[in-house]
Design an enzyme around this catalytic site. Structure first.
Site, short mmCIF file in Angstrom:
data_model
loop_
_atom_site.label_atom_id
_atom_site.label_comp_id
_atom_site.label_asym_id
_atom_site.label_seq_id
_atom_site.Cartn_x
_atom_site.Cartn_y
_atom_site.Cartn_z
N MET A 61 -9.79 28.31 43.64
CA MET A 61 -10.14 29.01 44.44
C MET A 61 -9.78 29.74 45.56
O MET A 61 -10.38 30.36 46.31
CB MET A 61 -11.42 28.08 44.96
CG MET A 61 -12.06 27.22 43.88
SD MET A 61 -13.30 26.10 44.64
CE MET A 61 -14.44 27.03 45.29
N GLU A 62 -8.43 29.84 45.42
CA GLU A 62 -7.76 30.69 46.45
C GLU A 62 -6.28 31.48 46.31
O GLU A 62 -6.11 32.44 46.95
CB GLU A 62 -7.00 29.71 48.05
CG GLU A 62 -8.13 28.73 48.39
CD GLU A 62 -8.62 27.48 47.55
OE1 GLU A 62 -7.70 27.08 46.72
OE2 GLU A 62 -9.65 26.88 48.03
N GLY B 98 -7.59 23.04 38.61
CA GLY B 98 -8.14 22.59 37.37
C GLY B 98 -7.11 23.24 36.07
O GLY B 98 -6.96 24.59 36.13
N ASP C 298 -7.65 17.93 37.77
CA ASP C 298 -8.59 17.68 36.80
C ASP C 298 -8.69 18.92 35.79
O ASP C 298 -7.84 19.73 35.80
CB ASP C 298 -9.99 17.93 37.53
CG ASP C 298 -10.24 19.51 38.21
OD1 ASP C 298 -9.85 19.45 39.45
OD2 ASP C 298 -10.63 20.37 37.47
N GLU D 161 -3.87 19.00 51.27
CA GLU D 161 -2.80 19.70 50.40
C GLU D 161 -1.69 20.13 51.51
O GLU D 161 -0.81 20.09 51.25
CB GLU D 161 -3.39 20.99 49.97
CG GLU D 161 -4.22 20.83 48.72
CD GLU D 161 -5.00 21.89 48.25
OE1 GLU D 161 -5.36 22.10 46.97
OE2 GLU D 161 -5.37 22.79 49.09
N1 SAH Z 1 -14.48 17.92 47.07
C1 SAH Z 1 -14.39 19.00 48.14
C2 SAH Z 1 -14.41 20.64 47.45
C3 SAH Z 1 -13.22 20.53 46.59
S1 SAH Z 1 -13.18 22.31 45.80
C4 SAH Z 1 -15.26 18.96 49.01
O1 SAH Z 1 -16.37 18.31 48.84
O2 SAH Z 1 -15.09 19.50 50.30
C5 SAH Z 1 -11.65 22.37 44.76
C6 SAH Z 1 -10.38 22.83 45.55
O3 SAH Z 1 -9.26 22.42 44.64
C7 SAH Z 1 -10.32 24.07 45.67
O4 SAH Z 1 -9.49 24.42 46.87
C8 SAH Z 1 -9.56 24.89 44.38
O5 SAH Z 1 -8.80 25.40 44.81
C9 SAH Z 1 -8.89 23.58 43.78
N2 SAH Z 1 -9.65 23.27 42.46
C10 SAH Z 1 -9.13 21.91 41.86
N3 SAH Z 1 -9.66 22.04 40.53
C11 SAH Z 1 -10.67 22.88 40.60
C12 SAH Z 1 -11.76 23.27 39.67
N4 SAH Z 1 -11.95 22.55 38.39
N5 SAH Z 1 -12.49 24.41 39.86
C13 SAH Z 1 -12.23 25.16 41.11
N6 SAH Z 1 -11.37 24.96 41.78
C14 SAH Z 1 -10.59 23.76 41.82
#
Ligand code: SAH
Length: 230
Positions: free
Chosen positions: A172-173, A78, A196, A12
Site C-alpha cells: 500500500m505504499e 502480500g 500473507d 516495520e
Molecule cells: N492491520 C492493520 C492494517 C494493515 S494494512 C490495522 O488494522 O491497522 C497492510 C499493511 O501491510 C500496509 O502497510 C501494506 O503495505 C502491507 N500489506 C501486507 N499485506 C497486504 C495485502 N494483502 N494487501 C495490501 N497491503 C498489504
C-alpha cells in the site's frame, strides 16, 4: 551520506530503531522522525502510517526537510507469485499503482498522464542487495510490486493485479514513495517481506506474521546500510 529509512507501520521500523540504539526524535507534518548515526551514515527513520497519501508525505519530508540523499523502504507485503512464501524477501524492480483507473479516457490501468505506469528502483541498490543476499545466504526475489489503497484479501483481485501488471507482490505504499523519489531524483529501494498471500486468509496471516516478517526486512536493510559507501 544521509539515508532515509521508512516503513508504513510502527512494527516495520521498531526493529530498526532497536538495532541503531541511540537516536533523537522530532515532529513535523503530523509525523515523528528519528535521527541517528549508524554504519558511518546519518539516518532519518520514520513510519508514515498506511497508504499512498501518508507515505508520500513522509517520503517528501525526509527528502526536503531532512535532506536525505537516498531512501530505503522496509516493510511487509502480500505475495502474488506462487514462489513467494510467508517470510520471503522481495525487492521491487519496478512499481505501479494498481488502483489508478482513468481507463474511461483510453489510458491503461495504472497510468497517469505525464507520469509513467512503472517506476524503476535504483539498479545499483538492487545489485548491492543481491550481494548482501548471497553473503547472508538468503533467497532474495526481484519483481514488480503493485501498490494501492486497498488491503487485498481476495484471490480474484490478486489474480487481476497479477494479470494486469505482471506483479509479484502487492502492498500500500511502495509506488507512492517511488513516485516521490522519482520526482526528487533521489535513488530508492523498496524491500518487502511477505506477511500473507493476499487471498481469503490474508488478514489472519498478516496479524500472525507482521512482526516476524518486518524483522526479516529490517535486518536485511540494515546490512545494506552498513555496506553503503559514504
Ligand atoms: N492491520 C492493520 C492494517 C494493515 S494494512 C490495522 O488494522 O491497522 C497492510 C499493511 O501491510 C500496509 O502497510 C501494506 O503495505 C502491507 N500489506 C501486507 N499485506 C497486504 C495485502 N494483502 N494487501 C495490501 N497491503 C498489504
Amino acid at each position: 551520506m544521509k539515508i532515509a529509512i521508512m516503513g508504513a507501520m510502527r512494527e516495520e521500523i521498531d526493529p530498526i530503531l532497536a538495532a541503531v540504539g541511540t537516536y533523537t526524535s522530532s515532529q513535523h507534518a503530523g509525523n515523528v522522525f528519528y535521527e541517528c548515526v549508524y554504519g558511518g551514515h546519518e539516518l532519518v527513520i520514520a513510519y508514515s502510517k498506511i497508504g499512498k497519501v501518508f507515505s508520500a508525505i513522509t517520503a517528501s519530508v525526509m527528502l526536503e526537510r531532512f535532506g536525505a540523499q537516498m531512501l530505503l523502504f522496509s516493510g511487509v507485503a502480500g505475495g502474488i507469485s506462487k514462489e513467494l512464501k510467508i517470510g520471503d524477501l522481495i525487492m521491487a524492480s519496478s512499481l505501479c499503482q494498481h488502483d489508478v483507473d482513468i481507463t474511461a479516457f483510453g489510458h491503461p490501468f495504472g497510468f497517469i498522464p505525464e507520469g509513467t505506469l512503472m517506476i524503476e528502483s535504483d539498479p545499483q541498490l538492487r545489485s548491492l542487495a543481491s550481494e548482501v543476499a548471497i553473503d547472508m545466504k538468503i533467497d532474495l526475489y526481484e519483481g514488480i510490486i503493485a501498490t494501492g489503497d486497498q488491503f487485498v484479501a481476495s484471490s480474484e483481485r490478486k489474480e487481476w493485479i497479477h494479470q494486469t501488471f505482471d506483479a509479484d507482490a502487492l502492498e500500500m505504499e511502495g509506488s507512492s514513495v517511488a513516485c516521490v523519489c522519482q520526482n526528487f531524483a533521489i535513488p530508492f529501494f523498496i524491500l518487502r517481506a511477505i506477511s500473507d498471500t493476499a487471498d481469503g486468509g490474508a488478514s489472519d496471516d498478516f496479524d500472525a506474521f507482521l512482526k516476524t516478517s518486518a524483522q526479516v526486512s529490517a535486518t536485511f536493510i540494515l546490512e545494506m546500510v552498513k555496506r553503503l559507501e559514504n
